[in-house]
Design a protein around this motif. Sequence first.
Motif, short mmCIF file in Angstrom:
data_model
loop_
_atom_site.label_atom_id
_atom_site.label_comp_id
_atom_site.label_asym_id
_atom_site.label_seq_id
_atom_site.Cartn_x
_atom_site.Cartn_y
_atom_site.Cartn_z
N GLU A 89 0.81 -1.23 0.00
CA GLU A 89 0.00 0.00 0.00
C GLU A 89 0.84 1.27 0.00
O GLU A 89 0.29 2.37 -0.01
CB GLU A 89 -0.96 0.02 1.19
N ASP A 90 2.16 1.14 0.00
CA ASP A 90 3.03 2.32 0.03
C ASP A 90 3.37 2.93 -1.34
O ASP A 90 3.83 4.07 -1.39
CB ASP A 90 4.36 1.99 0.72
N PRO A 91 3.20 2.25 -2.45
CA PRO A 91 3.58 2.83 -3.74
C PRO A 91 2.86 4.14 -4.03
O PRO A 91 1.66 4.26 -3.81
CB PRO A 91 3.16 1.76 -4.75
N ALA A 92 3.62 5.11 -4.48
CA ALA A 92 3.09 6.43 -4.79
C ALA A 92 4.25 7.28 -5.30
O ALA A 92 5.41 6.84 -5.27
CB ALA A 92 2.47 7.07 -3.54
N ILE A 93 3.90 8.47 -5.74
CA ILE A 93 4.94 9.48 -5.96
C ILE A 93 5.10 10.23 -4.64
O ILE A 93 4.11 10.73 -4.08
CB ILE A 93 4.57 10.43 -7.10
N TYR A 94 6.31 10.29 -4.16
CA TYR A 94 6.61 10.94 -2.89
C TYR A 94 7.20 12.32 -3.16
O TYR A 94 8.16 12.46 -3.91
CB TYR A 94 7.59 10.10 -2.08
N HIS A 95 6.61 13.33 -2.54
CA HIS A 95 7.05 14.71 -2.70
C HIS A 95 7.50 15.27 -1.37
O HIS A 95 6.88 15.00 -0.34
CB HIS A 95 5.91 15.58 -3.21
N CYS A 96 8.57 16.07 -1.40
CA CYS A 96 8.87 16.85 -0.20
C CYS A 96 8.33 18.27 -0.41
O CYS A 96 8.22 18.74 -1.54
CB CYS A 96 10.35 16.85 0.13
N ALA A 97 7.98 18.88 0.70
CA ALA A 97 7.33 20.18 0.65
C ALA A 97 7.82 21.04 1.79
O ALA A 97 8.37 20.54 2.78
CB ALA A 97 5.81 20.01 0.74
N GLN A 98 7.62 22.34 1.64
CA GLN A 98 8.04 23.29 2.67
C GLN A 98 6.80 23.96 3.27
O GLN A 98 6.32 24.97 2.73
CB GLN A 98 9.00 24.32 2.08
#
Length: 125
Positions: A89-98
Motif C-alpha cells: 500500500e506504500d507505492p506512490a509518488i513521494y514529494h517533499c514540501a516546505q
Amino acid sequence: QVQLVESGGGLVHPGSSLRLTCAVSGIPMESLAIGWFRQAPGKEREGVACINVLEEGTFYGDSVKGRFTISRDNGKNTVYLQMNNLKPEDPAIYHCAQPKFCASSFNYVLAARSWGQGTQVTVSS
C-alpha cells in the motif's frame, strides 16, 4: 524562493527499505520545516512525515508510524525519509514540501506552496 528536489525512489520487494532524499536550496534550511506527502493514482494526497526546525518536532502519518523515519542534515541542506518494511500500500509518488510548520493533521504540508517534482516508489513482489 525555496527549491526542493527529491531522489531515491525505486522498485523494491515488500519488506524492503528505501531512503528518499530531499535536497533544499534557495533559503537556509535550518529555518525551515520540511515535510513529505505522497500521492498514488486515483487517491488523495496523504501526509507522510514532517520535521520542524528543531528535530524533536516530528510527525508521522498513521499508516507509516513505526516504519518511516524523517531526519534532517542542515549542513547538507538535506532531509531524509528512511522507509523500512515497505508494504504493497506504500507505492506512490513521494514529494517533499516546505510548510509553514508541522502539525499532526499535515494540513500545512498538504497546503504548501513549494514542493518538488517527486520520486516514484513502487513495491511489488
